[in-house]
Design a protein around this motif. Sequence first.
Motif: not given
Length: 148
Positions: A71-76, A120-126, A130-135, A141-144
């Motif tokens: 949860q502490d490793i962000f894709i961005g 940046a918004e998508v990668l920095d929030q993921t 989140n990837l493991l949970e497919q969230n 509000g776009a999701q999955n």
Amino acid sequence: MRVSSKGEYSLRALIVLAKQPDKRFKVKEISEETLVPAPYLEKLLAQLKTLDYISSKRGLDGGFQLKQDSQDIFIGDVIRRLEGPLAPMGCVSVTSYEPCVLESTCLLQPLWGIVRDTVAEVLDQTSLKNLLEQNIQTKGGAQNGAIR
């Protein structure tokens, strides 16, 4: 922004490690699951270790594992550290700004800025979690994978 095989394969390896954070994985195991050739994967794992995302241990019970919680490793962060800036053009880069001779009259610059901010918004929030949970979500509000 373009994600090279280096970024893609590194993220694949991190995902494998994040699935079982208490387990140490051998290079061969990660290679088989990610379909990344072992010699190339070894180089990527060495870089991920240098960047402090993973740790390694030698020996029979050795291998690689996450050093941080997923949860502490962000894709961005991972992409920036491996690939460089997220901006599609240097004239809108936050970290590696490059002036353009047309900048004062360029009608494309605002578009490139929006692209940079959206990516940046998508990668920095993921996070890896989140990837493991497919969230995967955005402010809108776009999701999955529903982002278009």
